[in-house]
Design a protein around this motif. Structure first.
Motif, PDB file in Angstrom:
ATOM      1  N   GLY A 113       3.871   9.003  10.386  1.00 41.71           N
ATOM      2  CA  GLY A 113       4.726   8.006  11.015  1.00 41.71           C
ATOM      3  C   GLY A 113       4.720   6.702  10.232  1.00 41.71           C
ATOM      4  N   ALA A 114       5.795   5.929  10.379  1.00 36.65           N
ATOM      5  CA  ALA A 114       5.979   4.726   9.566  1.00 36.65           C
ATOM      6  C   ALA A 114       4.898   3.676   9.812  1.00 36.65           C
ATOM      7  CB  ALA A 114       7.360   4.124   9.831  1.00 36.65           C
ATOM      8  N   LYS A 115       4.547   3.414  11.059  1.00 34.45           N
ATOM      9  CA  LYS A 115       3.570   2.361  11.364  1.00 34.45           C
ATOM     10  C   LYS A 115       2.194   2.702  10.784  1.00 34.45           C
ATOM     11  CE  LYS A 115       1.700  -0.367  15.218  1.00 34.45           C
ATOM     12  NZ  LYS A 115       0.271  -0.134  14.901  1.00 34.45           N
ATOM     13  N   ALA A 116       1.732   3.919  11.050  1.00 38.48           N
ATOM     14  CA  ALA A 116       0.425   4.342  10.551  1.00 38.48           C
ATOM     15  C   ALA A 116       0.421   4.399   9.025  1.00 38.48           C
ATOM     16  CB  ALA A 116       0.033   5.694  11.138  1.00 38.48           C
ATOM     17  N   ALA A 117       1.527   4.858   8.437  1.00 42.35           N
ATOM     18  CA  ALA A 117       1.606   4.936   6.975  1.00 42.35           C
ATOM     19  C   ALA A 117       1.543   3.543   6.358  1.00 42.35           C
ATOM     20  CB  ALA A 117       2.893   5.639   6.560  1.00 42.35           C
ATOM     21  N   SER A 118       2.267   2.601   6.943  1.00 46.05           N
ATOM     22  CA  SER A 118       2.273   1.236   6.435  1.00 46.05           C
ATOM     23  C   SER A 118       0.876   0.624   6.478  1.00 46.05           C
ATOM     24  CB  SER A 118       3.244   0.385   7.254  1.00 46.05           C
ATOM     25  OG  SER A 118       3.195  -0.966   6.859  1.00 46.05           O
ATOM     26  N   GLU A 119       0.178   0.818   7.586  1.00 46.09           N
ATOM     27  CA  GLU A 119      -1.168   0.267   7.729  1.00 46.09           C
ATOM     28  C   GLU A 119      -2.140   0.936   6.753  1.00 46.09           C
ATOM     29  OE1 GLU A 119      -1.967   0.986  11.805  1.00 46.09           O
ATOM     30  OE2 GLU A 119      -0.798  -0.740  12.535  1.00 46.09           O
ATOM     31  N   PHE A 120      -2.038   2.251   6.639  1.00 45.62           N
ATOM     32  CA  PHE A 120      -2.941   3.007   5.768  1.00 45.62           C
ATOM     33  C   PHE A 120      -2.745   2.622   4.304  1.00 45.62           C
ATOM     34  CE2 PHE A 120      -3.415   7.048   3.247  1.00 45.62           C
ATOM     35  CZ  PHE A 120      -4.808   7.077   3.252  1.00 45.62           C
ATOM     36  N   LEU A 121      -1.506   2.600   3.837  1.00 43.59           N
ATOM     37  CA  LEU A 121      -1.232   2.314   2.434  1.00 43.59           C
ATOM     38  C   LEU A 121      -1.520   0.856   2.093  1.00 43.59           C
ATOM     39  CD1 LEU A 121       2.051   4.389   2.167  1.00 43.59           C
ATOM     40  CD2 LEU A 121      -0.141   4.942   1.098  1.00 43.59           C
ATOM     41  N   SER A 122      -1.316  -0.044   3.051  1.00 45.90           N
ATOM     42  CA  SER A 122      -1.565  -1.464   2.798  1.00 45.90           C
ATOM     43  C   SER A 122      -3.048  -1.779   2.653  1.00 45.90           C
ATOM     44  CB  SER A 122      -0.972  -2.317   3.933  1.00 45.90           C
ATOM     45  OG  SER A 122       0.439  -2.208   3.975  1.00 45.90           O
ATOM     46  N   MET A 123      -3.914  -0.938   3.192  1.00 45.27           N
ATOM     47  CA  MET A 123      -5.347  -1.196   3.102  1.00 45.27           C
ATOM     48  C   MET A 123      -5.940  -0.757   1.757  1.00 45.27           C
ATOM     49  SD  MET A 123      -6.931   1.806   5.566  1.00 45.27           S
ATOM     50  CE  MET A 123      -8.573   1.099   5.540  1.00 45.27           C
ATOM     51  N   THR A 124      -5.163  -0.058   0.939  1.00 44.51           N
ATOM     52  CA  THR A 124      -5.644   0.408  -0.364  1.00 44.51           C
ATOM     53  C   THR A 124      -5.548  -0.709  -1.396  1.00 44.51           C
ATOM     54  OG1 THR A 124      -3.470   1.250  -1.046  1.00 44.51           O
ATOM     55  CG2 THR A 124      -4.911   2.754   0.185  1.00 44.51           C
ATOM     56  N   HIS A 125      -6.126  -0.479  -2.566  1.00 44.87           N
ATOM     57  CA  HIS A 125      -6.162  -1.518  -3.603  1.00 44.87           C
ATOM     58  C   HIS A 125      -5.611  -0.963  -4.909  1.00 44.87           C
ATOM     59  CE1 HIS A 125      -7.513  -5.241  -5.462  1.00 44.87           C
ATOM     60  NE2 HIS A 125      -7.997  -4.521  -6.472  1.00 44.87           N
ATOM     61  N   SER A 126      -4.541  -1.599  -5.434  1.00 46.02           N
ATOM     62  CA  SER A 126      -3.859  -1.088  -6.627  1.00 46.02           C
ATOM     63  C   SER A 126      -3.854  -2.056  -7.800  1.00 46.02           C
ATOM     64  CB  SER A 126      -2.397  -0.741  -6.284  1.00 46.02           C
ATOM     65  OG  SER A 126      -2.313   0.217  -5.255  1.00 46.02           O
ATOM     66  N   CYS A 127      -4.386  -3.251  -7.639  1.00 43.61           N
ATOM     67  CA  CYS A 127      -4.269  -4.288  -8.672  1.00 43.61           C
ATOM     68  C   CYS A 127      -5.147  -3.978  -9.869  1.00 43.61           C
ATOM     69  CB  CYS A 127      -4.624  -5.647  -8.077  1.00 43.61           C
ATOM     70  SG  CYS A 127      -4.352  -7.027  -9.224  1.00 43.61           S
ATOM     71  N   GLY A 128      -4.628  -4.258 -11.058  1.00 41.49           N
ATOM     72  CA  GLY A 128      -5.377  -4.005 -12.281  1.00 41.49           C
ATOM     73  C   GLY A 128      -6.178  -5.196 -12.779  1.00 41.49           C
ATOM     74  N   HIS A 129      -6.166  -6.305 -12.037  1.00 37.77           N
ATOM     75  CA  HIS A 129      -6.843  -7.517 -12.502  1.00 37.77           C
ATOM     76  C   HIS A 129      -7.892  -8.000 -11.504  1.00 37.77           C
ATOM     77  CE1 HIS A 129      -4.174  -7.795 -15.861  1.00 37.77           C
ATOM     78  NE2 HIS A 129      -3.104  -7.967 -15.110  1.00 37.77           N
TER      79      HIS A 129
END
Length: 428
Positions: A309-325
């Motif tokens: 679902g969109a809400k759970a997906a948004s929360e889950f993906l936003s908690m990850t870390h993708s920055c290279g710096h």
């Protein structure tokens, strides 16, 4: 030529020359490394000997990579010449494929490697194992791609168990990895999802006080992550998953000034194929799979949205870390903040838009901070990305891909075009 080797016991008197050229990996972590495991990986369990050899190769590669700076003649991306003497249980098996290993490491880091193998006199270590019954090992870095891969893998396995395996680089990332693992268990209804974290790093100094040079690019660190994951997978003889979106894995240069290995090539299909092939030849257990190799990052995000679902997906993906710096921490900003301007951040932002998900990620704001603004201008790849998207995909770009024989060029072209289309959403 920069020459290094590895030893398993620390001499009573460590000379300056030995400290410059020898990395000491002892079972009790008294030496050159911060590590909870010894050189035979006994704390992992009954690891296949050739897989422990592969880890020692990866450790020595990583340590040498960290200890020889690239900067020379005004360039911070100079090619280095590195010679390694590696202790293994069957030198003949490794020596037979020496040239192929050297070429593969060159593909990964852009350097010139020379390898020699000698018999290992390993210390005795008791073997203990805590993860019996795991049907798969999945590398979990804390980034969005690994989180998606682990979530989809557990959904596919159902009641069967998987082991999430994390290598801790920045210590601040360790809690985030645990939070992601916990959320995956909740989203899939998995009870007792196993998650093993290991911190393995080269120390800043040798035991005699000799200070190592410190090269921060470390293009080979993920090779160590892979080798450790394969060692754990060798115990149950299961497959290792290293999830990464296929668009980023192809490592397409954004411009003529970015030919070669500017970012990691650890999930490039050629590298994974060759690593698996060469490791198998030496007797190691090495079935490696990137389950997301045919998908863009936006397509991955969409899969998660459709699954939870969109809400759970948004929360889950936003908690990850993708920055290279991480340099913004020197300016007083949290290390887990996203810069918003590196390739990883721009691709992340585009993927949220392409999948029609709300992005709750905290990106750095330059308002009222000229130092931060200058830092982000220096780190930004936005101009290179705009130029790349403006000129479009060219035949010359496809020539740089170095695809394995089983990977159709048409598939790569389609994948890149879909990824470019997602990135174009940033300008809308």
């Amino acid at each position: 030529m920069n020459t290094f080797t590895m030893a398993f016991t620390l001499p009573e008197q460590l000379s300056h020359d030995a400290a410059r050229s020898t990395f000491y990996w002892t079972p009790k972590a008294v030496g050159s490394f911060t590590s909870p495991v010894g050189p035979s990986l006994g704390q992992f369990g009954p690891v296949r000997p050739a897989n422990a050899d592969l880890v020692r190769l990866a450790v020595l590669v990583y340590a040498a990579d960290r200890s020889v700076t690239r900067r020379a003649n005004g360039s911070s991306w100079s090619q280095r010449r590195l010679q390694l003497h590696i202790p293994v249980t069957d030198p003949d098996a490794w020596q037979a494929s020496q040239a192929h290993w050297e070429a593969l490491l060159g593909f990964l880091s852009g350097d010139a490697w020379s390898l020699a193998f000698h018999p290992a006199q390993l210390p005795t270590e008791a073997a203990t194992y805590r993860y019996a019954g795991a049907h798969r090992v999945v590398l979990l870095s804390g980034g969005a791609d690994s989180a998606v891969g682990a979530l989809l893998s557990q959904h596919e396995l159902g009641e069967r168990r998987q082991l999430l395996f994390s290598h801790i680089g920045a210590t601040n990332l360790a809690p985030r990895q645990r939070e992601v693992a916990t959320r995956i268990a909740a989203l899939t209804g998995s009870r007792g999802l196993a998650h093993h974290q290991i911190r393995f790093s080269r120390k800043t100094t040798q035991p005699n006080g000799h200070r190592f040079p410190d090269e921060r690019s470390t293009r080979t660190r993920s090779l160590l992550f892979l080798a450790l994951g394969l060692a754990m997978a060798s115990i149950e003889q299961v497959e290792l998953h290293i999830p990464e979106n296929g668009f980023a894995s192809l490592n397409l240069p954004l411009g003529a000034d970015q030919r070669g290995s500017v970012s990691t090539r650890t999930t490039h299909p050629y590298f994974l194929h060759e690593l698996s092939r060469l490791a198998t030849v030496t007797g190691a257990h090495a079935p490696i799979s990137n389950p997301l190799s045919a998908m863009t990052k936006g397509e991955m995000f969409t899969r998660v949205r459709d699954l939870v679902g969109a809400k759970a997906a948004s929360e889950f993906l936003s908690m990850t870390h993708s920055c290279g710096h991480t340099g913004h921490r020197s300016l007083g900003y949290p290390v887990l903040s996203h810069c918003g301007v590196c390739f990883g951040c721009l691709l992340r932002r585009a993927s949220f838009r392409a999948s029609h998900l709300t992005d709750h990620t905290s990106y750095l704001d330059t308002k009222d901070d000229p130092r931060l603004a200058a830092y982000l201008r220096d780190k930004s790849v936005a101009a290179s990305l705009r130029g790349f998207l403006g000129r479009g995909l060219r035949t010359a770009d496809l020539i740089t891909l170095t695809l394995p024989d089983h990977y159709p060029l048409a598939d790569a072209k389609s994948l890149i075009e879909r990824g470019m289309h997602e990135l174009e959403t940033l300008s809308r």
